[in-house]
Write a protein that holds these residues in place. Structure first.
Motif, PDB file in Angstrom:
ATOM      1  N   MET A   1     -15.290   2.199  -2.740  1.00  0.00           N
ATOM      2  CA  MET A   1     -14.948   3.917  -3.061  1.00  0.00           C
ATOM      3  C   MET A   1     -13.871   4.530  -2.024  1.00  0.00           C
ATOM      4  N   ALA A   2     -13.543   3.863  -0.920  1.00  0.00           N
ATOM      5  CA  ALA A   2     -12.516   4.514  -0.086  1.00  0.00           C
ATOM      6  C   ALA A   2     -11.054   3.870  -0.806  1.00  0.00           C
ATOM      7  N   ILE A   3     -11.156   2.588  -1.115  1.00  0.00           N
ATOM      8  CA  ILE A   3     -10.025   2.140  -1.756  1.00  0.00           C
ATOM      9  C   ILE A   3      -9.693   2.794  -3.094  1.00  0.00           C
ATOM     10  N   ASP A   4     -10.728   3.042  -3.921  1.00  0.00           N
ATOM     11  CA  ASP A   4     -10.516   3.781  -5.274  1.00  0.00           C
ATOM     12  C   ASP A   4      -9.908   5.163  -5.018  1.00  0.00           C
TER      13      ASP A   4
ATOM     14  N   GLU B   1      -5.894   4.822   5.759  1.00  0.00           N
ATOM     15  CA  GLU B   1      -6.418   4.703   6.953  1.00  0.00           C
ATOM     16  C   GLU B   1      -7.985   5.080   7.115  1.00  0.00           C
ATOM     17  N   LEU B   2      -8.943   4.242   7.820  1.00  0.00           N
ATOM     18  CA  LEU B   2     -10.208   4.388   7.556  1.00  0.00           C
ATOM     19  C   LEU B   2     -10.871   4.411   9.250  1.00  0.00           C
ATOM     20  N   LEU B   3     -11.635   5.205   9.306  1.00  0.00           N
ATOM     21  CA  LEU B   3     -12.681   5.073  10.522  1.00  0.00           C
ATOM     22  C   LEU B   3     -14.067   4.840  10.152  1.00  0.00           C
TER      23      LEU B   3
ATOM     24  N   PHE C   1      -6.516  -2.000   3.743  1.00  0.00           N
ATOM     25  CA  PHE C   1      -6.049  -0.673   4.401  1.00  0.00           C
ATOM     26  C   PHE C   1      -4.947  -0.921   5.471  1.00  0.00           C
ATOM     27  N   ARG C   2      -4.052   0.069   5.421  1.00  0.00           N
ATOM     28  CA  ARG C   2      -3.277  -0.291   6.658  1.00  0.00           C
ATOM     29  C   ARG C   2      -3.752  -0.093   7.845  1.00  0.00           C
TER      30      ARG C   2
END
Length: 182
Positions: free
Chosen positions: A13-16, A21-23, A60-61
């Motif tokens: 879902m975060a990719i979509d 950048e993800l925590l 993710f970067r």
């Protein structure tokens, strides 16, 4: 496995959503350590999940993992509750994982005798029966025996390990293992 599947869905879902950048805040210390290759994966059924998560993390970067104890994780609990109420418009959104289970596990191919000749569960059984530890055990080793002993039940000469569904598994020594494998 449900935690790993939920984590995979969250990453997809975060990719979509084009998140770069993800925590990741989670209460599964084991999952976080396995994904970061800091912990060994002992259950072969978990390996495909961890591999897929590691592949998704590369998209993710920057991705950071933070462990938060379950009791202090009100934010995650609230998000999980909200997420469980939302039906994703694409019912095929969650890709199923095909997991191939080998007919014979690697750990069944070779059985080693303990160096001291005693069964692997000897210290736990002795602790349950007498409340004593082996000689020369450190504080941490004693603590480990006490903690592990909570999952075992002794009935006469037989030691059983409790499963998560409250079933009992009979503990066997190397001689019994060889007979069972034959």
């Amino acid at each position: 496995m449900a935690e790993y599947e939920a984590f995979i869905l969250d990453l997809k879902m975060a990719i979509d959503m084009n998140v770069y950048e993800l925590l990741v805040i989670g209460d599964s210390d084991l999952l976080i350590h396995q994904v970061q290759r800091e912990s060994v994966i002992k259950n072969p059924r978990i390996t495909p999940y961890v591999q897929l998560i590691q592949q998704l993390c590369k998209r993710f970067r920057k991705i950071e993992f933070r462990h938060t104890p379950k009791m202090q994780n009100d934010l995650e609990n609230a998000l999980a509750t909200n997420a469980s109420m939302i039906k994703h418009p694409d019912t095929n959104y969650i890709d199923s994982l095909d997991i191939e289970v080998k007919k014979r596990h690697v750990h069944c191919s070779h059985v080693e005798v303990e160096p001291d000749g005693l069964p692997w569960y000897f210290d736990i059984k002795k602790y349950l029966e007498t409340g004593t530890y082996p000689e020369n055990e450190t504080f941490n080793q004693r603590k480990s025996i006490r903690r592990r002993a909570h999952n075992f039940f002794s009935s006469g000469e037989i030691l059983y390990m409790r499963t998560l569904d409250l079933g009992l598994l009979k503990c066997v020594d190397v001689i019994d293992v060889v007979k069972l494998l034959e």
